[in-house]
Write a protein that holds these residues in place. Structure first.
Motif, short mmCIF file in Angstrom:
data_model
loop_
_atom_site.label_atom_id
_atom_site.label_comp_id
_atom_site.label_asym_id
_atom_site.label_seq_id
_atom_site.Cartn_x
_atom_site.Cartn_y
_atom_site.Cartn_z
N LEU A 1 0.83 -1.21 0.00
CA LEU A 1 0.00 0.00 0.00
C LEU A 1 0.87 1.26 0.00
O LEU A 1 0.57 2.23 -0.69
N GLU A 2 1.94 1.23 0.77
CA GLU A 2 2.85 2.37 0.80
C GLU A 2 3.57 2.53 -0.54
O GLU A 2 3.74 3.65 -1.03
N GLU A 3 3.99 1.41 -1.11
CA GLU A 3 4.65 1.46 -2.42
C GLU A 3 3.69 2.00 -3.48
O GLU A 3 4.10 2.79 -4.35
N ALA A 4 2.45 1.61 -3.42
CA ALA A 4 1.46 2.11 -4.37
C ALA A 4 1.28 3.62 -4.21
O ALA A 4 1.21 4.36 -5.21
N ALA A 5 1.21 4.10 -2.98
CA ALA A 5 1.06 5.54 -2.74
C ALA A 5 2.27 6.31 -3.27
O ALA A 5 2.13 7.36 -3.89
N ARG A 6 3.47 5.78 -3.05
CA ARG A 6 4.68 6.44 -3.55
C ARG A 6 4.69 6.45 -5.07
O ARG A 6 5.10 7.42 -5.69
N SER A 7 4.27 5.34 -5.68
CA SER A 7 4.27 5.27 -7.15
C SER A 7 3.27 6.24 -7.76
O SER A 7 3.41 6.66 -8.91
N GLY B 1 4.41 11.95 -1.29
CA GLY B 1 5.66 12.15 -0.57
C GLY B 1 5.65 11.38 0.73
O GLY B 1 4.63 10.79 1.12
N PRO B 2 6.79 11.39 1.46
CA PRO B 2 6.88 10.61 2.71
C PRO B 2 5.81 10.99 3.74
O PRO B 2 5.23 10.11 4.37
N TRP B 3 5.55 12.29 3.93
CA TRP B 3 4.58 12.70 4.94
C TRP B 3 3.16 12.34 4.52
O TRP B 3 2.31 12.02 5.34
N ARG B 4 2.90 12.39 3.22
CA ARG B 4 1.57 12.02 2.74
C ARG B 4 1.33 10.52 2.89
O ARG B 4 0.22 10.09 3.20
N VAL B 5 2.38 9.72 2.69
CA VAL B 5 2.26 8.28 2.89
C VAL B 5 1.94 7.99 4.35
O VAL B 5 1.07 7.17 4.66
N VAL B 6 2.62 8.70 5.24
CA VAL B 6 2.35 8.53 6.68
C VAL B 6 0.91 8.93 6.98
O VAL B 6 0.17 8.19 7.66
N ARG B 7 0.50 10.09 6.49
CA ARG B 7 -0.84 10.61 6.79
C ARG B 7 -1.96 9.77 6.19
O ARG B 7 -2.99 9.52 6.84
N ASP B 8 -1.78 9.34 4.92
CA ASP B 8 -2.88 8.69 4.21
C ASP B 8 -2.86 7.17 4.25
O ASP B 8 -3.88 6.54 3.98
#
Length: 196
Positions: A94-100, A104-111
Motif C-alpha cells: 500500500l505504501e509502495e502504491a502511494a509512492r508510485s 511524498g513521505p509525509w503524505r504516505v504517513v498521513r494517508d
C-alpha cells in the motif's frame, strides 16, 4: 512512530532497545516511582548534575512533572508493543502504491500508515489510560502533594477508615475506566475490544 520504526527497521542494537523499552512491563509501579526518585529526587542523579553545572539542585520527582515521568515510563511499553504488533501487519504494498502515485513521505504517513495504525493507536491509548487510572504504586511513591484518585481511595480506606467514601470512589474509578474503554472500542472497531 517509535513502534513502527522498531517493527520495520533492522539495525544494530534493535533487540537491546526493544528489551529496554519493554522493561517496565516487569516492574510494579512502586519500583518505577523509586526509579524516578533516584533520577530526579533530592539526592537524584539529575539534581547532582545540575548542581555541578549551575550551582542549584533540580528536584522534580515529587511534582506533577515527576508523576508524569513515572506514568510515562510505566505506560510507554504498553503503547509501543501494541503499535509494533499493528505495524508488522501493515501491507508495505500500500505504501509502495502511494509512492508510485506521487505521494511524498509525509503524505504516505498521513494517508496510509496512520489510518492503518488507527485501531492500534486507539487501543494503546485505552490501555495506557486504564493502566494509569489504577497505578497506585507509582502515585504512592511520587504523589506526595498531588491528589490522584487511587491515592485518595487508599487514604480513605486505610488511614481515615472511611469505607463508604472509599467504596464510592472505587466505583467512580471503575465506571470512568470502563467508559473510556467502551469509547475506545466504539471508535477503534473490533480490534480494540480484543487488545484492550
Amino acid at each position: 512512530m517509535v513502534g513502527t520504526v522498531l517493527a520495520r527497521r533492522r539495525f544494530p542494537g534493535r533487540r537491546l532497545l526493544v528489551a529496554l523499552m519493554t522493561l517496565p512491563l516487569a516492574f510494579p509501579g512502586v519500583v518505577v516511582g523509586f526509579m524516578v526518585i533516584l533520577l530526579a529526587g533530592r539526592q537524584g542523579v539529575i539534581g547532582g548534575a545540575t548542581e555541578a553545572l549551575t550551582g542549584e539542585r533540580l528536584v522534580f520527582a515529587y511534582s506533577l512533572a515527576g508523576l508524569a515521568l513515572g506514568y510515562l515510563y510505566f505506560s510507554l511499553p504498553r503503547c509501543v508493543v501494541t503499535v509494533m504488533a499493528a505495524a508488522e501487519g501493515l501491507d508495505p504494498a500500500l505504501e509502495e502504491a502511494a509512492r508510485s502515485l506521487g505521494a511524498g513521505p509525509w503524505r504516505v504517513v498521513r494517508d496510509v500508515i496512520l489510518p492503518g495504525l488507527a485501531p492500534a493507536l486507539v487501543a494503546s491509548g485505552a490501555i495506557v489510560f486504564a493502566t494509569c487510572m489504577g497505578a497506585l504504586g507509582t502515585a504512592f511513591t511520587l504523589a506526595t502533594d498531588i491528589r490522584v484518585l487511587p491515592m485518595v481511595i487508599y487514604t480513605e480506606f486505610t488511614l481515615a477508615t472511611n469505607f463508604a467514601t472509599a467504596a464510592a470512589l472505587s466505583v467512580l474509578l471503575g465506571v470512568v475506566t470502563w467508559l473510556a474503554l467502551a469509547i475506545a472500542r466504539i471508535f477503534g472497531g473490533g480490534s480494540v475490544a480484543a487488545q484492550a
